[in-house]
Motif scaffolding. Structure first.
Motif, PDB file in Angstrom:
ATOM      1  N   ASP A 163       2.305   1.086  13.986  1.00  4.71           N
ATOM      2  CA  ASP A 163       3.239   0.702  12.499  1.00  4.71           C
ATOM      3  C   ASP A 163       3.504  -0.840  12.899  1.00  4.71           C
ATOM      4  OD1 ASP A 163       3.045   2.915  10.942  1.00  4.71           O
ATOM      5  OD2 ASP A 163       4.495   4.211  12.487  1.00  4.71           O
ATOM      6  N   ALA A 200      -3.510  -5.322   4.010  1.00  3.87           N
ATOM      7  CA  ALA A 200      -3.110  -5.454   5.302  1.00  3.87           C
ATOM      8  C   ALA A 200      -3.460  -6.572   6.103  1.00  3.87           C
ATOM      9  CB  ALA A 200      -3.462  -4.202   6.325  1.00  3.87           C
ATOM     10  N   SER A 249      -7.207  -0.264   8.995  1.00  5.97           N
ATOM     11  CA  SER A 249      -5.884   0.082   7.994  1.00  5.97           C
ATOM     12  C   SER A 249      -6.448   0.544   6.784  1.00  5.97           C
ATOM     13  CB  SER A 249      -4.943  -1.123   7.947  1.00  5.97           C
ATOM     14  OG  SER A 249      -3.821  -0.648   7.110  1.00  5.97           O
ATOM     15  N   TYR A 279      -1.865   0.925  11.322  1.00  8.80           N
ATOM     16  CA  TYR A 279      -3.038   0.665  11.755  1.00  8.80           C
ATOM     17  C   TYR A 279      -3.711   1.565  12.903  1.00  8.80           C
ATOM     18  CZ  TYR A 279      -2.170  -3.935  10.368  1.00  8.80           C
ATOM     19  OH  TYR A 279      -1.758  -5.371   9.578  1.00  8.80           O
ATOM     20  N   ARG A 307      -2.305   4.534  17.462  1.00  8.67           N
ATOM     21  CA  ARG A 307      -1.563   4.374  16.000  1.00  8.67           C
ATOM     22  C   ARG A 307      -0.662   3.342  16.129  1.00  8.67           C
ATOM     23  NH1 ARG A 307      -1.072  10.795  14.433  1.00  8.67           N
ATOM     24  NH2 ARG A 307      -3.126  11.152  13.951  1.00  8.67           N
ATOM     25  N   VAL A 311       2.958  -1.277   7.864  1.00  5.24           N
ATOM     26  CA  VAL A 311       1.515  -1.127   7.680  1.00  5.24           C
ATOM     27  C   VAL A 311       1.012  -0.354   8.798  1.00  5.24           C
ATOM     28  CG1 VAL A 311      -0.859  -2.346   7.455  1.00  5.24           C
ATOM     29  CG2 VAL A 311       1.347  -3.437   6.513  1.00  5.24           C
ATOM     30  N   ASN A 354      -4.691   0.201   4.170  1.00  5.65           N
ATOM     31  CA  ASN A 354      -4.159  -0.687   3.373  1.00  5.65           C
ATOM     32  C   ASN A 354      -4.830  -1.964   3.263  1.00  5.65           C
ATOM     33  OD1 ASN A 354      -2.538  -2.711   2.033  1.00  5.65           O
ATOM     34  ND2 ASN A 354      -0.704  -2.199   3.110  1.00  5.65           N
TER      35      ASN A 354
END
Lengths: 374, 125
Positions: free
Chosen positions: B108, B32, B27, B118, B106, B116, B29
């Motif tokens: 969410d 995350a 990720s 990934y 993918r 987030v 983020n």
């Protein structure tokens, strides 16, 4: 690494060196195209799948014009066993000239989709549609019920499905299609020179593998590599059974187009004969997930189902509209593909290959080894 | 049976956090929570399932799953089905890779206040 196997006899006879040209990675890719033939599995959506009586009745009905409303056509009229259960006509001729090439009926058991546009998710539905299509056999379910009831097949039909008079016409239609499906499941192409090569590679028998012609091996290397053919023509049936834009024009005339998968999905979702419907004999409806979950996109327009390449040398002409006369023309089509014709926002798979004459000949040689009579 | 070679190209190795198994998802983020994927056996052009486990205290309310082939500019032809399980875990059914090559998974993961994203990649040969 390239495999070279020099048999002992070579030293004495001076015969040609038996050679496997494939790298180890190419060998691993080649193994994915087998083994052949596949194990037979009955279709849970069809309670007479694998039933010898149903297979015999299906074969008899397949060859009998009883299945057309006026006795003008039989299934065999278009799907000629002498032509690999296809036809040499570019486009099928029913009561009128139809829009697409007649597909071969071999190796159909267990597919996810049927037809160029995938309007059926099972073989009995695919067998049913031509019977009631006004441009083909043109029966109604009522006229078909009457035809079966008063035919020499009535006793066999009732042995399998019970009294005809107790069945509503649509039930007779579906049951008839299920006998055809039971028969069609038995049409499987023979083993081929490619299968001998593939199995020899699996067994690491490089002497036997080396008997596969050098030209066919070069063609296979192109098929796996630069040609990108194996993106779509994968697995033991040489098809991923999904839908792609092969750069073939889809205009039928000046104003009409063949919608391909887009139209196929419209027909699928309006059909009562899918695996998610009441005619599925499997109470678990195991095979229904594709029709429930298939994704619709605008890129479906003008895409067509990837045909199997097993026996492909026997099924000319080619492509969904039968416009390419022979395998050489097919390979040249992909070699010089019209990139302007492809969807601008579609999948980015095809590109001009600019193959040499020898490369074209090698690919044709390879494709010919996918038939029992290369 | 179609044979395949599977190579997961991920940002880190095996999971050790939250007693999860599988391979860690990437990720962008940096905050995350760790998340892991386990793929069931699968073959080219055949449906398969996978399992996602999300670590940490935050409750993962929802998961959305998909996959694309970036080089080919297409995704999957089927919409996968997600089933929430206990313990911040999810099962995803109806995945299908219809071509060999690199697929990008993918995900969410939707928490209370944020989503987030990934990813992980699979080179299917």
């Amino acid at each position: 690494m390239k495999w070279v196997w020099a048999p002992l006899a070579f030293a004495f006879s001076g015969a040609a060196l038996a050679e496997v040209l494939l790298s180890e990675d190419e060998i691993q890719q080649t193994l994915m195209f087998g083994p052949w033939p596949p194990a037979l599995e009955s279709d849970p959506s069809n309670r007479v799948s694998g039933n010898p009586q149903a297979i015999a009745l299906g074969e008899a009905l397949f060859n009998d014009p009883l299945l057309s409303v006026d006795g003008a056509l039989a299934c065999v009229s278009c799907h000629d066993p002498e032509q690999a259960f296809a036809s040499s006509n570019p486009r099928a001729i029913g009561r009128v000239l139809l829009d697409r090439n007649t597909p071969s009926l071999r190796n159909l058991a267990g597919l996810r989709w049927y037809g160029w546009g995938g309007k059926s998710d099972n073989l009995w539905a695919a067998s049913l549609h031509p019977i009631v299509d006004e441009k083909e056999m043109a029966h109604s379910s009522v006229s078909l019920k009457s035809a079966i009831a008063y035919s020499a097949y009535a006793t066999d039909f009732e042995t399998l499905f019970g009294g005809i008079s107790d069945q509503d016409p649509e039930q007779v239609l579906v049951n008839t299609a299920k006998t055809l499906s039971a028969y069609l499941e038995t049409l499987i192409t023979n083993r081929t020179p490619f299968d001998d090569f593939r199995d020899a590679l699996e067994q690491r028998d490089m002497e036997t593998a080396g008997r596969y012609s050098v030209s066919a091996q070069r063609g296979l290397q192109l098929f796996l590599g630069r040609g990108n053919c194996a993106f779509c023509h994968s697995g033991p049936k040489f098809s991923n059974n999904e839908f792609h834009d092969a750069g073939v024009p889809y205009f039928l005339n000046g104003s009409e187009v063949d919608e391909g998968r887009y139209g196929g999905l419209n027909l699928l979702f309006s059909s009562a004969f899918t695996l998610d419907g009441n005619w599925n004999d499997d109470p678990e409806k195991q095979g229904a997930w594709p029709v429930r979950n298939v994704r619709r996109t605008h890129a479906d327009f003008g895409t067509f189902r990837t045909p199997s390449l097993r026996g492909v040398a026997e099924t000319a002409p080619y492509m969904h509209n039968g416009t390419l006369a022979d395998l050489g023309a097919v390979v040249r089509h992909y070699s010089q593909i019209d990139m302007e014709r492809l969807h601008a926002d579609g999948e980015a798979i095809l590109t001009e290959l600019n193959l040499t004459d020898r490369e074209i000949a090698d690919l044709v040689t390879f494709l010919s080894t996918l038939s029992g009579r290369p | 049976m179609i044979r395949y070679i599977l190579c997961l190209m991920l940002s880190a190795g095996m999971a050790v956090a939250c007693e999860s198994t599988g391979l860690r998802l990437a990720s962008e983020n940096k905050d995350a929570p760790d998340a892991y994927v386990v793929l069931d056996d699968f073959s080219l052009a055949q449906p398969f399932s996978l399992h996602i486990a999300v670590c940490g205290e935050n409750i993962a309310r929802e998961l959305r799953a998909d996959a694309v082939m970036p080089a080919h500019k297409h995704g999957m032809n089927y919409i996968p089905e997600v089933t929430p399980l206990d313990g911040n875990r999810f099962k995803v059914d109806g995945m299908l890779f219809h071509m060999p090559g690199v697929w990008e998974l993918r995900f969410d993961v939707i928490f209370n206040a944020e989503t987030v994203f990934y990813t992980s990649s699979i080179d299917m040969k």
